[in-house]
Design an enzyme around this catalytic site. Structure first.
Site, short mmCIF file in Angstrom:
data_model
loop_
_atom_site.label_atom_id
_atom_site.label_comp_id
_atom_site.label_asym_id
_atom_site.label_seq_id
_atom_site.Cartn_x
_atom_site.Cartn_y
_atom_site.Cartn_z
N GLU A 234 25.82 5.25 -37.90
CA GLU A 234 26.20 6.45 -38.65
C GLU A 234 25.77 6.21 -40.08
OE1 GLU A 234 27.66 8.53 -41.31
OE2 GLU A 234 29.67 7.83 -40.75
N CYS A 268 29.70 10.63 -46.38
CA CYS A 268 28.48 11.03 -45.68
C CYS A 268 28.56 12.47 -45.20
CB CYS A 268 28.23 10.10 -44.49
SG CYS A 268 27.92 8.39 -44.95
#
Length: 461
Positions: A234, A268
């Site tokens: 990720e 993010c």
């Protein structure tokens, strides 16, 4: 980079730690492998009991660990406590759902018969020790969303946390030990990034997961590929936040402020690029900019603070460089855009208009409270700009038109499409991205099965 707690609010070094040497790393890997041999056979209801106990302890520790997080990486203390509560919720979710998520699957009777079997099933079995390389921005949550499903599946974890959150990293190891998990089930490795490659090459480490930067993801993926080991990555995100004419503009602007500035924008999945239809552009920008300007920036231990400092001096410099580059190239600063005087690594909530493809901030992830604005003429242009990114983690769409929703869900290149709301992870929903945002999924049933040996069991007639 030293392993140390450095308070982002004033730059003061509070604690430093010696990195573990080769002998200690070897001892911990040996312990992980030995523990896995027995822990993998532990009944699911016993794993669930231990996970519930760990959740209870974490809830009781919210105030204490919240202050540790705040002093290590600058998150406002109210947000830090909320992070701990979310982790406990997720631990309980996996404790309650792991049995059904990992239950044997029975193929269709016709397929069993066609294969020549009297019986067949699919069983999920744990892989073994998993190395987790985790970032500082959500120092509890990023770890727990890996650890809870991995431990419930029967794996064991080795944590290499970011070097600026060592107290949080050690707390996590202690948490699982206090809950009653065997000593080798979850261990923290106080090491630098240079040691990761050697650990990945160790045959006893069966898989790896990383949340972090694109360069770090490339390095872990390269070594894991060479060693033929499963990975979940990720990485970064530059999520679009699209506002169409039918949207509730007041609500969209209000949510946009939180979506951009939570954790000082160091997320993010934070909305970063605000793509607004020309019919509602002026109204949205007025409300959004006013909301950004009104946020209280200050001491993260103050209960009223909404935006704390960035986590490091380097992080602050990176954000300043992106904004300065945009200003030189013609971007209009609607608010913020200059570092304030005084100690600490603070940067104000900033809104940039007139952003073009030539600016670095159009391509690079802005890991701070900086929003970029784009005016679009129609849905086609909105999709084009939203997808004009190397990243594809999540996306936000504001519209009350079902046809708009169908088009965005079909065409946006992202791991999630959140309609009339901001992206937020939940244990029941898969989380991850496409393109340079990585691969694989965390959370939900998809997450718990990522580090399982998916085994076909076939019985002859």
């Amino acid at each position: 980079m030293p392993i140390a707690t450095v308070n982002p609010a004033n730059g003061e070094t509070l604690r430093t730690y010696e990195a573990m040497g080769e002998e200690e790393i070897e001892r911990r890997i040996q312990l992980a492998e030995a523990t896995f041999r027995t822990y993998r056979t532990t009944a699911l209801d016993e794993r669930a009991r231990l996970m519930h106990r760990a959740a209870d302890l974490l809830e009781a520790d919210q105030e204490e660990i919240g202050r540790v997080i705040t002093t290590e990486m600058g998150k406002p203390v109210k947000q830090a406590r909320a992070e701990a509560a979310k982790c406990a919720k997720t631990m309980r979710w996996y404790a309650e759902h792991a049995a059904s998520l990992l239950a044997d699957e029975e193929p269709a009777e016709s397929d069993v018969k066609d294969s020549g079997a009297s019986r067949a099933l699919v069983r999920y079995r744990p892989l073994g020790p998993v190395l987790a390389v985790m970032p500082w921005n959500f120092p509890l949550w990023q770890v727990i969303r890996f650890a809870a499903p991995a431990l419930m599946a029967g794996n064991v974890g080795l944590l290499k946390h970011a070097s600026n959150v060592p107290q949080t990293a050690l707390y996590l190891e202690e948490l699982f030990h206090r809950a009653g998990f065997p000593e080798g089930c979850f261990q923290t490795l106080l090491i630098g990034s240079a040691e990761v490659d050697g650990i990945l090459r160790d045959e006893r480490v069966r898989a790896a997961t990383l949340t972090g930067s694109e360069p770090a993801g490339r390095a872990v993926a390269a070594t894991s590929g060479e060693m033929i080991k499963k990975t979940v990555l990720e990485l970064g995100g530059s999520d679009p936040f699209v506002v169409m004419p039918s949207a509730d503009v007041d609500r969209a602007a209000e949510v946009a402020v939180t979506a951009r500035t939570q954790n000082a924008g160091q997320s993010c999945i934070a909305a970063k690029r605000f793509i607004v239809h020309t019919d509602v552009y002026d109204a949205f920008v007025e409300r959004f900019t006013a909301g950004m300007r009104a946020l209280k920036v200050g001491d993260p231990l103050d209960e009223e603070t909404e935006v704390g400092p960035l986590s490091s001096e380097q992080g602050l410099n990176d954000v300043m460089e992106l904004v300065d580059d945009a200003k030189r190239a013609g971007a209009t600063v609607l608010c913020g855009g200059e570092r304030p005087e005084g100690p600490g690594w603070y940067y104000p909530p900033t809104v940039l208009a007139d952003v073009t493809r030539e600016m670095r901030i159009h391509r690079e992830e802005a890991f701070g409270p900086v929003a970029t604005l784009y005016r679009v003429a129609d849905l086609d242009e909105a999709v084009l700009i939203a997808n004009d990114s190397d990243f594809g983690l999540s996306s936000n769409v504001w519209t009350r038109d079902d046809a708009d929703v169908d088009r965005f869900v079909r065409d946006l290149e992202a791991g999630g499409v959140y309609v009339n709301g901001m992206t937020a992870s939940h244990p029941a929903f898969p989380f991850g991205g496409v393109k340079r945002s990585g691969y694989g999924r965390e959370l939900s049933g998809h997450g718990i099965r990522e580090f399982c040996n998916i085994t076909t069991v076939w019985h002859g007639a």
